[in-house]
Design a protein around this motif. Structure first.
Motif, PDB file in Angstrom:
ATOM      1  N   ASN A 172     108.450 -83.107 -16.130  1.00 31.74           N
ATOM      2  CA  ASN A 172     109.083 -82.516 -17.309  1.00 31.74           C
ATOM      3  C   ASN A 172     110.497 -82.060 -16.978  1.00 31.74           C
ATOM      4  OD1 ASN A 172     106.630 -82.871 -18.588  1.00 31.74           O
ATOM      5  ND2 ASN A 172     106.078 -80.700 -18.571  1.00 31.74           N
ATOM      6  N   HIS A 173     110.656 -81.473 -15.802  1.00 26.58           N
ATOM      7  CA  HIS A 173     111.980 -80.994 -15.401  1.00 26.58           C
ATOM      8  C   HIS A 173     112.920 -82.164 -15.147  1.00 26.58           C
ATOM      9  CE1 HIS A 173     114.541 -77.661 -14.421  1.00 26.58           C
ATOM     10  NE2 HIS A 173     113.510 -76.834 -14.443  1.00 26.58           N
ATOM     11  N   LEU A 174     112.396 -83.241 -14.603  1.00 26.39           N
ATOM     12  CA  LEU A 174     113.217 -84.438 -14.392  1.00 26.39           C
ATOM     13  C   LEU A 174     113.791 -84.934 -15.719  1.00 26.39           C
ATOM     14  CD1 LEU A 174     114.303 -86.902 -12.847  1.00 26.39           C
ATOM     15  CD2 LEU A 174     111.995 -87.892 -12.965  1.00 26.39           C
ATOM     16  N   ALA A 175     112.942 -85.019 -16.736  1.00 31.40           N
ATOM     17  CA  ALA A 175     113.415 -85.475 -18.050  1.00 31.40           C
ATOM     18  C   ALA A 175     114.461 -84.514 -18.615  1.00 31.40           C
ATOM     19  CB  ALA A 175     112.237 -85.602 -19.009  1.00 31.40           C
ATOM     20  N   MET A 176     114.216 -83.233 -18.477  1.00 38.28           N
ATOM     21  CA  MET A 176     115.134 -82.216 -18.978  1.00 38.28           C
ATOM     22  C   MET A 176     116.493 -82.308 -18.297  1.00 38.28           C
ATOM     23  SD  MET A 176     114.770 -78.051 -18.607  1.00 38.28           S
ATOM     24  CE  MET A 176     112.984 -78.219 -18.664  1.00 38.28           C
ATOM     25  N   ASP A 177     116.466 -82.412 -16.971  1.00 36.74           N
ATOM     26  CA  ASP A 177     117.712 -82.441 -16.212  1.00 36.74           C
ATOM     27  C   ASP A 177     118.481 -83.738 -16.445  1.00 36.74           C
ATOM     28  OD1 ASP A 177     117.157 -79.956 -15.167  1.00 36.74           O
ATOM     29  OD2 ASP A 177     116.213 -80.724 -13.361  1.00 36.74           O
ATOM     30  N   LEU A 178     117.761 -84.867 -16.482  1.00 37.71           N
ATOM     31  CA  LEU A 178     118.418 -86.148 -16.702  1.00 37.71           C
ATOM     32  C   LEU A 178     119.134 -86.159 -18.040  1.00 37.71           C
ATOM     33  CD1 LEU A 178     118.906 -89.117 -15.830  1.00 37.71           C
ATOM     34  CD2 LEU A 178     116.763 -89.691 -16.997  1.00 37.71           C
ATOM     35  N   ASP A 179     118.462 -85.671 -19.075  1.00 42.76           N
ATOM     36  CA  ASP A 179     119.074 -85.667 -20.402  1.00 42.76           C
ATOM     37  C   ASP A 179     120.311 -84.774 -20.448  1.00 42.76           C
ATOM     38  OD1 ASP A 179     118.252 -86.570 -23.367  1.00 42.76           O
ATOM     39  OD2 ASP A 179     119.136 -84.563 -23.450  1.00 42.76           O
ATOM     40  N   ALA A 180     120.269 -83.664 -19.714  1.00 40.60           N
ATOM     41  CA  ALA A 180     121.407 -82.746 -19.692  1.00 40.60           C
ATOM     42  C   ALA A 180     122.586 -83.314 -18.918  1.00 40.60           C
ATOM     43  CB  ALA A 180     120.981 -81.407 -19.094  1.00 40.60           C
ATOM     44  N   GLU A 181     122.291 -84.075 -17.870  1.00 37.46           N
ATOM     45  CA  GLU A 181     123.342 -84.561 -16.980  1.00 37.46           C
ATOM     46  C   GLU A 181     124.015 -85.838 -17.459  1.00 37.46           C
ATOM     47  OE1 GLU A 181     121.650 -85.040 -13.116  1.00 37.46           O
ATOM     48  OE2 GLU A 181     121.061 -82.930 -12.932  1.00 37.46           O
ATOM     49  N   GLU A 182     123.266 -86.690 -18.154  1.00 40.60           N
ATOM     50  CA  GLU A 182     123.756 -88.025 -18.480  1.00 40.60           C
ATOM     51  C   GLU A 182     124.090 -88.174 -19.969  1.00 40.60           C
ATOM     52  OE1 GLU A 182     124.359 -90.593 -16.437  1.00 40.60           O
ATOM     53  OE2 GLU A 182     123.832 -89.380 -14.696  1.00 40.60           O
ATOM     54  N   SER A 183     125.356 -88.381 -20.275  1.00 35.38           N
ATOM     55  CA  SER A 183     125.758 -88.522 -21.680  1.00 35.38           C
ATOM     56  C   SER A 183     125.314 -89.849 -22.280  1.00 35.38           C
ATOM     57  CB  SER A 183     127.274 -88.397 -21.786  1.00 35.38           C
ATOM     58  OG  SER A 183     127.922 -89.435 -21.056  1.00 35.38           O
ATOM     59  N   LEU A 184     125.022 -90.844 -21.442  1.00 35.57           N
ATOM     60  CA  LEU A 184     124.658 -92.166 -21.936  1.00 35.57           C
ATOM     61  C   LEU A 184     123.157 -92.450 -21.845  1.00 35.57           C
ATOM     62  CD1 LEU A 184     127.593 -94.254 -20.415  1.00 35.57           C
ATOM     63  CD2 LEU A 184     127.321 -93.500 -22.782  1.00 35.57           C
ATOM     64  N   VAL A 185     122.384 -91.434 -21.468  1.00 36.81           N
ATOM     65  CA  VAL A 185     120.929 -91.613 -21.325  1.00 36.81           C
ATOM     66  C   VAL A 185     120.217 -90.474 -22.037  1.00 36.81           C
ATOM     67  CG1 VAL A 185     118.968 -91.812 -19.742  1.00 36.81           C
ATOM     68  CG2 VAL A 185     121.213 -92.732 -19.083  1.00 36.81           C
ATOM     69  N   ARG A 186     119.261 -90.815 -22.895  1.00 43.45           N
ATOM     70  CA  ARG A 186     118.381 -89.828 -23.518  1.00 43.45           C
ATOM     71  C   ARG A 186     117.036 -89.897 -22.815  1.00 43.45           C
ATOM     72  NH1 ARG A 186     122.285 -88.410 -25.216  1.00 43.45           N
ATOM     73  NH2 ARG A 186     121.670 -86.898 -23.636  1.00 43.45           N
ATOM     74  N   ALA A 187     116.484 -88.744 -22.466  1.00 43.15           N
ATOM     75  CA  ALA A 187     115.199 -88.689 -21.771  1.00 43.15           C
ATOM     76  C   ALA A 187     114.251 -87.755 -22.505  1.00 43.15           C
ATOM     77  CB  ALA A 187     115.400 -88.215 -20.329  1.00 43.15           C
ATOM     78  N   ILE A 188     112.954 -88.027 -22.355  1.00 43.68           N
ATOM     79  CA  ILE A 188     111.931 -87.207 -22.988  1.00 43.68           C
ATOM     80  C   ILE A 188     110.657 -87.331 -22.165  1.00 43.68           C
ATOM     81  CG2 ILE A 188     111.033 -89.048 -24.495  1.00 43.68           C
ATOM     82  CD1 ILE A 188     110.799 -86.909 -26.722  1.00 43.68           C
ATOM     83  N   SER A 189     109.838 -86.278 -22.130  1.00 48.21           N
ATOM     84  CA  SER A 189     108.529 -86.369 -21.484  1.00 48.21           C
ATOM     85  C   SER A 189     107.454 -86.139 -22.538  1.00 48.21           C
ATOM     86  CB  SER A 189     108.397 -85.368 -20.332  1.00 48.21           C
ATOM     87  OG  SER A 189     108.590 -84.034 -20.760  1.00 48.21           O
ATOM     88  N   ILE A 190     106.394 -86.944 -22.459  1.00 48.20           N
ATOM     89  CA  ILE A 190     105.360 -86.968 -23.492  1.00 48.20           C
ATOM     90  C   ILE A 190     103.989 -86.639 -22.900  1.00 48.20           C
ATOM     91  CG2 ILE A 190     104.145 -88.423 -25.168  1.00 48.20           C
ATOM     92  CD1 ILE A 190     106.990 -87.751 -26.009  1.00 48.20           C
ATOM     93  N   ASP A 191     103.306 -85.700 -23.539  1.00 48.88           N
ATOM     94  CA  ASP A 191     101.909 -85.405 -23.212  1.00 48.88           C
ATOM     95  C   ASP A 191     101.039 -86.362 -24.031  1.00 48.88           C
ATOM     96  OD1 ASP A 191      99.325 -84.440 -23.008  1.00 48.88           O
ATOM     97  OD2 ASP A 191      99.732 -82.605 -24.159  1.00 48.88           O
ATOM     98  N   PRO A 192     100.305 -87.274 -23.378  1.00 43.81           N
ATOM     99  CA  PRO A 192      99.529 -88.261 -24.127  1.00 43.81           C
ATOM    100  C   PRO A 192      98.187 -87.752 -24.630  1.00 43.81           C
ATOM    101  CG  PRO A 192      99.273 -88.648 -21.795  1.00 43.81           C
ATOM    102  CD  PRO A 192     100.246 -87.501 -21.925  1.00 43.81           C
ATOM    103  N   GLY A 193      97.776 -86.538 -24.240  1.00 38.43           N
ATOM    104  CA  GLY A 193      96.457 -86.055 -24.613  1.00 38.43           C
ATOM    105  C   GLY A 193      95.397 -86.576 -23.652  1.00 38.43           C
ATOM    106  N   VAL A 194      94.148 -86.445 -24.032  1.00 41.48           N
ATOM    107  CA  VAL A 194      93.027 -86.893 -23.185  1.00 41.48           C
ATOM    108  C   VAL A 194      92.649 -88.298 -23.640  1.00 41.48           C
ATOM    109  CG1 VAL A 194      90.741 -86.329 -22.310  1.00 41.48           C
ATOM    110  CG2 VAL A 194      92.267 -84.494 -23.037  1.00 41.48           C
ATOM    111  N   VAL A 195      92.943 -89.280 -22.804  1.00 40.96           N
ATOM    112  CA  VAL A 195      92.920 -90.688 -23.211  1.00 40.96           C
ATOM    113  C   VAL A 195      91.772 -91.427 -22.526  1.00 40.96           C
ATOM    114  CG1 VAL A 195      94.323 -92.767 -23.474  1.00 40.96           C
ATOM    115  CG2 VAL A 195      95.432 -90.521 -23.386  1.00 40.96           C
TER     116      VAL A 195
END
Length: 273
Positions: A172-195
């Motif tokens: 989750n922190h990786l997605a947060m930091d990547l999105d903050a650092e990179e103007s040309l990249v959008r990042a998101i982390s997804i909880d898929p539930g119990v699959v």
């Protein structure tokens, strides 16, 4: 946000479960997107490709290998660009659950192996992809996309899940930091539930021995009561995020697959079980 008609999308952990469903949904959702699949099980990837039509086969490439191996990472990036010319989006889906154990008994060497798979390989692959993602974003005029598959275990306690849960919190922190650092990249982390995947079978039949009996019983009951999600439900959300792109206001966030803000990415509907 509209999708580019010829996006090139990498899916890791693509030989089974959610990863395979993501590949299927991407092929169904776009007549022109190209997909690069990666997993350790080359035979399963070949079986998937063999099941496709000739037109679909032309849009799919796969790499068989371990993502903790730098050679596999280099091969994945190099062959993706050589085959399709660019990379628009990546779905980081590969991961392992073991070891499940209480703190006093957990095997630290196994925990380090889990972090290599669930976190450090993601960071290293992200590093290798960034130059290509930036260049593709400049050429296409839309941000590149990184979708990281997380887990509710990243913020909720599951008995014996120290290793897995903490690795997903790091994701989750990786997605947060990547999105903050990179103007040309959008990042998101997804909880898929119990699959309903092989991971759940493993919990019920093997890994549950590292949990307290009542905690293990809950996972058995998920299956017995038909409460497990079909892989294509959260898989569809991740696939459409990769295809359409992460909206700017969702960049860096950790969200459940059924979050209302993701309603336009619900391929099968958020209540499908």
């Amino acid at each position: 946000m509209s999708s580019s008609p010829d996006k090139v999308i990498i899916v890791t952990g693509a030989s089974r479960g959610m990863g395979k469903s993501m590949a299927e949904i991407l092929l169904r959702s776009s007549d022109s997107c190209k997909i690069v699949l990666v997993a350790r099980s080359g035979d399963r990837l070949q079986e998937f490709v063999d099941s496709l039509t000739e037109k679909e086969k032309a849009r799919v490439h796969f790499v068989a290998g371990d993502l903790t191996d730098a050679k596999t990472l280099d091969q994945l990036v190099d062959e993706s660009v050589a085959k399709f010319g660019k990379i628009n989006s990546v779905i980081f889906n590969a991961g392992i659950l073991e070891p499940i154990a209480h703190i006093e008994k957990i095997d630290i060497s196994q925990m380090k192996k889990l972090f290599d798979v669930n976190f450090f390989s993601l960071v290293e692959l992200t590093q290798r992809l960034l130059p290509v993602l930036r260049e593709t974003a400049k050429q296409d005029g839309v941000p590149a996309t990184c979708v990281y598959v997380s887990s509710s275990a990243s913020e909720v306690r599951y008995d014996g899940w120290l290793a897995y849960g903490s690795s997903k919190a790091a994701v989750n922190h990786l997605a947060m930091d990547l999105d903050a650092e990179e103007s040309l990249v959008r990042a998101i982390s997804i909880d898929p539930g119990v699959v309903d995947t092989g991971m759940q079978v493993n919990i019920r039949e093997n890994l549950g021995k590292g949990m307290k009996a009542d905690a293990h019983k809950k996972f058995i009951e998920f299956h017995e009561k038909g409460q497990l999600l079909k892989p294509e439900v959260p898989g569809g959300v991740c696939a459409l995020l990769a295809l359409k792109g992460v909206p700017n206001d969702l960049g860096g966030k950790y969200l459940e697959h059924c979050d209302e803000s993701l309603s336009s990415f619900q391929f099968f509907g958020k209540d499908t079980a």
